[in-house]
Structure formats: C-alpha cells, structure tokens
Design a protein around this motif. Structure first.
Motif, PDB file in Angstrom:
ATOM      1  N   UNK A  49      29.372  34.499  18.639  1.00 48.30           N
ATOM      2  CA  UNK A  49      28.891  35.820  18.197  1.00 48.30           C
ATOM      3  C   UNK A  49      29.315  36.059  16.737  1.00 48.30           C
ATOM      4  N   UNK A  50      28.655  37.018  16.040  1.00 48.10           N
ATOM      5  CA  UNK A  50      28.941  37.213  14.619  1.00 48.10           C
ATOM      6  C   UNK A  50      30.420  37.481  14.323  1.00 48.10           C
ATOM      7  N   UNK A  51      31.109  38.254  15.170  1.00 49.66           N
ATOM      8  CA  UNK A  51      32.498  38.605  14.843  1.00 49.66           C
ATOM      9  C   UNK A  51      33.388  37.365  14.783  1.00 49.66           C
ATOM     10  N   UNK A  52      33.079  36.355  15.603  1.00 49.22           N
ATOM     11  CA  UNK A  52      33.864  35.115  15.581  1.00 49.22           C
ATOM     12  C   UNK A  52      33.640  34.372  14.273  1.00 49.22           C
ATOM     13  N   UNK A  53      32.390  34.268  13.848  1.00 44.26           N
ATOM     14  CA  UNK A  53      32.084  33.562  12.602  1.00 44.26           C
ATOM     15  C   UNK A  53      32.657  34.323  11.411  1.00 44.26           C
ATOM     16  N   UNK A  54      32.628  35.672  11.506  1.00 42.05           N
ATOM     17  CA  UNK A  54      33.197  36.484  10.428  1.00 42.05           C
ATOM     18  C   UNK A  54      34.700  36.215  10.312  1.00 42.05           C
ATOM     19  N   UNK A  55      35.390  36.200  11.448  1.00 50.17           N
ATOM     20  CA  UNK A  55      36.840  35.957  11.446  1.00 50.17           C
ATOM     21  C   UNK A  55      37.160  34.597  10.851  1.00 50.17           C
ATOM     22  N   UNK A  56      36.362  33.600  11.206  1.00 50.62           N
ATOM     23  CA  UNK A  56      36.605  32.239  10.707  1.00 50.62           C
ATOM     24  C   UNK A  56      36.378  32.186   9.188  1.00 50.62           C
ATOM     25  N   UNK A  57      35.305  32.855   8.722  1.00 46.84           N
ATOM     26  CA  UNK A  57      35.021  32.859   7.272  1.00 46.84           C
ATOM     27  C   UNK A  57      36.161  33.539   6.511  1.00 46.84           C
TER      28      UNK A  57
ATOM     29  N   UNK B 231      33.870  43.029  25.655  1.00 44.50           N
ATOM     30  CA  UNK B 231      34.523  41.860  26.267  1.00 44.50           C
ATOM     31  C   UNK B 231      33.976  40.554  25.714  1.00 44.50           C
ATOM     32  N   UNK B 232      32.793  40.584  25.100  1.00 43.48           N
ATOM     33  CA  UNK B 232      32.256  39.344  24.538  1.00 43.48           C
ATOM     34  C   UNK B 232      32.203  39.390  23.007  1.00 43.48           C
ATOM     35  N   UNK B 233      32.959  40.335  22.425  1.00 42.62           N
ATOM     36  CA  UNK B 233      33.170  40.328  20.979  1.00 42.62           C
ATOM     37  C   UNK B 233      32.111  41.058  20.165  1.00 42.62           C
ATOM     38  N   UNK B 234      31.303  41.925  20.815  1.00 43.23           N
ATOM     39  CA  UNK B 234      30.328  42.698  20.033  1.00 43.23           C
ATOM     40  C   UNK B 234      30.942  44.043  19.655  1.00 43.23           C
ATOM     41  N   UNK B 235      30.380  44.704  18.622  1.00 39.29           N
ATOM     42  CA  UNK B 235      30.831  46.056  18.305  1.00 39.29           C
ATOM     43  C   UNK B 235      30.640  46.922  19.553  1.00 39.29           C
ATOM     44  N   UNK B 236      31.684  47.666  19.920  1.00 43.32           N
ATOM     45  CA  UNK B 236      31.607  48.489  21.122  1.00 43.32           C
ATOM     46  C   UNK B 236      31.232  49.912  20.709  1.00 43.32           C
ATOM     47  N   UNK B 237      29.924  50.157  20.614  1.00 39.26           N
ATOM     48  CA  UNK B 237      29.451  51.440  20.083  1.00 39.26           C
ATOM     49  C   UNK B 237      29.746  52.590  21.034  1.00 39.26           C
ATOM     50  N   UNK B 238      29.770  52.275  22.336  1.00 38.81           N
ATOM     51  CA  UNK B 238      30.074  53.325  23.313  1.00 38.81           C
ATOM     52  C   UNK B 238      31.468  53.890  23.027  1.00 38.81           C
ATOM     53  N   UNK B 239      32.424  53.000  22.763  1.00 33.76           N
ATOM     54  CA  UNK B 239      33.799  53.442  22.497  1.00 33.76           C
ATOM     55  C   UNK B 239      33.884  54.206  21.180  1.00 33.76           C
ATOM     56  N   UNK B 240      33.151  53.765  20.160  1.00 26.92           N
ATOM     57  CA  UNK B 240      33.189  54.497  18.879  1.00 26.92           C
ATOM     58  C   UNK B 240      32.619  55.912  19.069  1.00 26.92           C
TER      59      UNK B 240
END
Ligand code: ADP
Length: 553
Positions: free
Chosen positions: A286-294, A529-538
């Motif tokens: 998912x994008x957040x994983x690639x972002x963290x790695x970059x 739980x799968x690393x996406x932005x959790x908009x419900x929580x925001x």
C-alpha cells in the motif's frame, strides 16, 4: 431464421473437462520450479530460505497432520500469521486437501477478530509464536476452534486452558509422509476466504473458489498486469491476510517466481535491510509502506534497495508525488493498481499503453489502471443510468467477472450487488480506452452545497508540497454548505509551512470553492489495519474535539 438456430442444441466441444485446482499450482511450483525459493526475514536482519520443492513436501506433511487432527473437506483452517514460509505452506496444503484457508487479519480489534472466527467457524488456527500474546486474548472467545498449531518456539503455556488442543508446527509435521494423495475436487468449491475489514457494520466474508484463485493467478501474471515470470523474485509486503497478499503466493507457484516474505519486520529500516539481503526485483504494497521506505532511504543513502525495478501500489490512491520520487530518485516504477477483497483482489493496473510518452505516459500511470478482459466494468450515475466511458462522466463503479464475488458469506447484503454486478462503492470516471480514474469512495466524498469535492484530489496536491509528509482530507459537517473539507496534515521534520501557505499552494490547482477552510496539524494520520488512511477515525477525532483546528479563509 433466428428461432430455427436457437432450437438447435449447442455443439459440444471436444475439450477435456479438467478442473482448475490449487493443487495444480502446488504441483507445478514444486515439480517444475523446485529450485525457486521462498526467503523469509528473521530477527537481527537475518533470512532463512526454502526451495519450492521443500515447501511442496512440507505442504504434503501439513495436509497429513491436519487430516490427523480431523480436518474434513470444507473445514475452515485459519491462520494468524505474518508473511512467511509456513504461511505459504498452509496456503497450498489447506485448499489442495479440500479444506478452506482463512487468513485472519491480525491487526483487527479483538471483537472483530472473534466475530470473524466464529462467523467462519474456524476449526484449526495456525499461529506465529510472535503473535501468541495477542492470540491468547482471543482464543477463549473463539467458539469453534478445536486445535491451535504454533509456528516457531512453542510457548503453549501462554495460551489459556480450554477446549482447544495445542500443537507445535514442526513436531506435528515430523515423520509425516512427503507425498499426499491430493483429492479430485470440484473447481467451484471453496478454497479460501478473506473478510473485508468492515469500515461500516460487521466484517463481510468473501469465499474464493479453486477456479477463481487459479484464474486470478493466471490473470495477474499477464505482462500488462503484474507481469510475473519464473525469472522474478517478488517482495510480498502486502500481508497474506489482506486479500491474500494480492494473489502473489499462488501466482508465484503458477509461474515459478521466487518469493521474499518480510515476516514481522515491516518497519522501514528492517524492510530496507531485507530488500538488500533478499534482492527482489518486484514488490507489492500500500502507498503508506512505500512512502515510509522512501523516507527511510532519503535519510539513509547507504540503504540498498536497488534490486527493485517495479512495484505494485494499491489499496488506496497513490499520491503522484510518491510515484515521481520513486521513478526520479530511486529508479523504481510504481505501478498503480485498483483492487478489492471482493475482486480477489486485482481489478485494474496502470501500465503505459503503446504510443504514450512523456507527460502523456504519466497521465496514464496516475490513473487506477486499465481493466483486464476478465473484469467487466460499468459506471452508474446518480439516477441509476449506465454512464459513457468518456473520461468525464462521474459515477459508481460496478464490476463482474469470474474472480469477483457474487455475494458475501452467510450475509445477505443486496445493497452491494446490482443485477449480478458488484457495487464497489468507488466513484470515478472511465476513459474510452478503459482506464479508470477514481475520485473517492462513496462514503468519503465531500458533498458541499450540492457539489462533490474529491478528498483524494486535495490530498494528492497537498502531498506534492515539499513540506508535507502526509495529508488526509475528510468531510466534516458545515452549517452553510452541509459538508466541507478538513485537511489534517503531517509536516516533514524541519518544515515550517503555514496553513496559509498550503492553502495558497492548492489555489489554482483546484477550484476556489473546493479549498479547505479547516486545517489541523497532526503527528501522524491514523491508519487502518491494512495501512490505509483511517478517515473514519479522523472524522471522529474532529467530532470529539480532539483536533486543534484553525479556520483559514
Ligand atoms: P478495505 O475495504 O478493508 O479497505 P480492501 O483492500 O478490500 O479493504 O479495500 C478495497 C478498496 O480500496 C476499494 O474499494 C477502493 O476504495 C480502495 N482502493 C483500492 N485500490 C485503490 C487505488 N489504487 N486508488 C484508490 N482507491 C483504491
């Protein structure tokens, strides 16, 4: 003439009627690609390796062991595991013996997990030892589980006493035969199941058949989709509990591609070490994983991820700035893909079509991709009409095809299906050449004064600002307009960008009436739980007054 013709019986074909079974993927991988490897990350940046021949033999031993525990055809065998060699063995053995593999999403809340295990009626759970403390809390509420198999150091004392017998994976497989008389099965019977994480209501189960897994493996391996062959080594960062690691384990056994499995070492630093050690050329996450790695590589130029040539990114919209960073600074092509648990999961993937170059090529790469032949798609407008593929008409995407679910497991949800099509809940456009562009999920669209604002578009523009690490835009109630956008922003270390500056940065890129007035600085955007932005929580944080919001007009 037509009636005459329709009265004639159809001409039977001369083709053999051979079922499409997971067993064939297993046999193909272990026999024809026996030297291909699964490499699993271990503690202290170590690795362990097994060949597909060994994995195949272990799968046979596991099938004997499970049969010995009383597992019958159709029984659900759950896993509570990271991506690793033993999880791969379970992926192959369980369906091939006629039972159903059910990876549990280890990151869900306890009440969701026990709901799912009880709903699926899991009888056996294979658990990684590193997850035992979490699992121990859940086991008393799992009503149908009779056996727990621990992979790793068996610290069975951690588990509460109860009706479930506890076994050690290694010992259970010891002295078992390395061949198994895999049964002949109906290709339409259940082979695996996954639950969606249930952002609204209870999680919903999707049951894959042997046929759908087989066809999905063939499909995603095509050159215009993931393009997988025996010469590849695939880094499966996406967890096996998230839509079956997007089909990589089965595609690997179909094609003979090797697998690199990061186990629990998913933080950017150990992940980078694992890439350096296992040298995959393709990956998926998912994008957040690639972002963290970059981000990690930017701060640690000595990190060596140079083996990677291309990587699939999906699960949520990939910010264009991230794709450009990978391409320009790391020489890695991020391939944008759209998928859903309900779609096995791959539904579309964006490769550059013949003839497109330069910025035109980028225009294609930033879309969610083109549908492959087995995924039929249509767009439905507000009024229920089917919209044209003109790249402009915006509607809800509906899909159908042989690897798309037609219902949920024991859960009648007519809302999600429409005349045999799956309603995806995703909103966007389709261009004449079949490229999909998503603007939002139905539930995340911001409805401002009768007009729709795409939260994803605002996020993508914001994340292109050099001072912004993450930006999440959600819809919040507004007295005048009904709903308005709120931007929750994470700044990069050292950045002093003000809200006014960020708003100015957006101006000109989107219409003035779409510019957010409400801004909040956050340390981190909450993730699902799968690393996406959790908009419900925001949205909830805003409603509960937990965000410090400034209003800028
Ligand atoms: P969950 O529903 O639990 O998030 P899924 O992974 O099945 O789990 O989610 C599928 C949804 O993810 C899609 O319906 C879509 O909204 C979103 N999605 C997947 N890929 C993309 C993408 N490339 N761009 C935008 N959204 C995406």
């Amino acid at each position: 003439m037509t009636t005459e013709m329709s009265r004639r019986p159809a001409l039977p074909s001369t083709m053999q009627d051979v079922p499409l079974l997971v067993r064939r993927l297993l046999e193909n991988g272990m026999n024809l690609h026996g030297r291909s490897e699964v490499i699993t990350a271990t503690a202290n940046n170590g690795t362990r390796t097994a060949t597909y021949a060994q994995v195949g033999r272990n799968a046979a031993r596991l099938a004997h062991a499970l049969a010995g525990l009383g597992v019958q055809p159709g029984d659900r065998v759950a896993t509570f595991m990271w991506n690793n060699q033993e999880h791969l063995e379970a992926y192959l053995a369980v369906p091939a013996m006629g039972a159903v593999i059910h990876p549990l999403n280890i990151r869900l809340f306890p009440e969701q997990l026990t709901y799912i295990a009880n709903h699926a009626e899991d009888t056996v759970v294979i658990v990684d030892d590193s997850l035992l403390p979490v699992f121990a809390e859940l086991l008393p509420d799992m009503r149908t589980v009779r056996h727990v198999v621990i992979n790793g150091e068996a610290k069975s004392s951690v588990l509460p006493d109860g009706p479930a017998a506890v076994h050690d994976y290694g010992r259970l497989l010891e002295k078992r035969s390395e061949t198994y008389g895999w049964p002949d099965l109906d290709e339409n019977q259940a082979a695996g199941m996954c639950y969606t994480s249930g952002t609204t209501g209870n999680p919903k189960g999707v049951v894959y058949s042997h046929r759908s897994l087989y066809l999905h493996s063939l499909g995603i391996s095509l050159p215009d989709l993931m393009g997988i062959s025996s010469r590849d080594r695939l880094l499966a960062i996406v967890p096996q509990f998230h839509a079956q690691a997007w089909g990589l384990p089965y595609a690997a056994f179909l094609t003979g591609a090797s697998l690199a499995m990061p186990d629990r070492f998913l933080a950017p630093a150990p992940l980078a070490e694992f890439i350096a050690a296992s040298r995959p050329n393709k990956g998926a996450g998912v994008p957040t994983v690639w972002q963290g790695l970059a981000n990690h590589v930017a701060q640690h130029p000595e990190a060596d991820i140079s083996s990677l040539q291309e990587a699939v990114v999906g699960g949520s919209s990939c910010p264009p700035s991230l794709m450009r960073t990978y391409e320009d600074e790391l020489g890695i092509q991020l391939l944008h893909a759209w998928g859903m648990t309900e779609v096995s999961p791959l539904g579309a993937l964006a490769r550059i079509p013949e003839g497109a170059e330069g910025e035109d090529a980028w225009r294609y790469r930033l879309t969610q991709g083109r549908f492959p032949a087995p995924v039929e798609a249509r767009l439905i407008g507000h009024d229920g009409t089917v919209l044209p593929w003109d790249g402009r008409s915006v509607g809800e995407l509906e899909v159908r095809g042989p690897w798309i679910t037609g219902s949920y497991y024991l859960d009648d949800d007519p809302e999600k299906f429409h005349d045999g099509w799956l309603r995806t809940g995703d909103v966007g456009t389709i261009a004449a050449d079949g490229f999909l562009t998503l603007t939002d999920r139905v539930k995340d669209v911001i409805k401002s004064g009768g007009e729709w604002i795409s939260s994803v578009e605002l996020e993508n523009h914001l994340m292109a600002h050099p001072g912004v690490a993450e930006a999440c835009v959600v819809s919040v109630p507004d007295d005048k307009w009904g709903e308005r956008p709120l931007a929750a922003v994470v700044l990069r270390p050292g950045s002093t960008a003000s809200y006014g500056e960020l708003r100015g940065f957006l101006a000109g890129k989107v219409a003035a009436w779409q510019l957010p007035e409400r801004w909040a600085l956050v340390e981190e955007v909450p993730k699902t739980s799968v690393g996406k932005f959790d908009k419900k929580t925001v949205r909830k944080q805003y409603a509960d007054g937990e965000l410090e919001v400034d209003v800028i007009t």
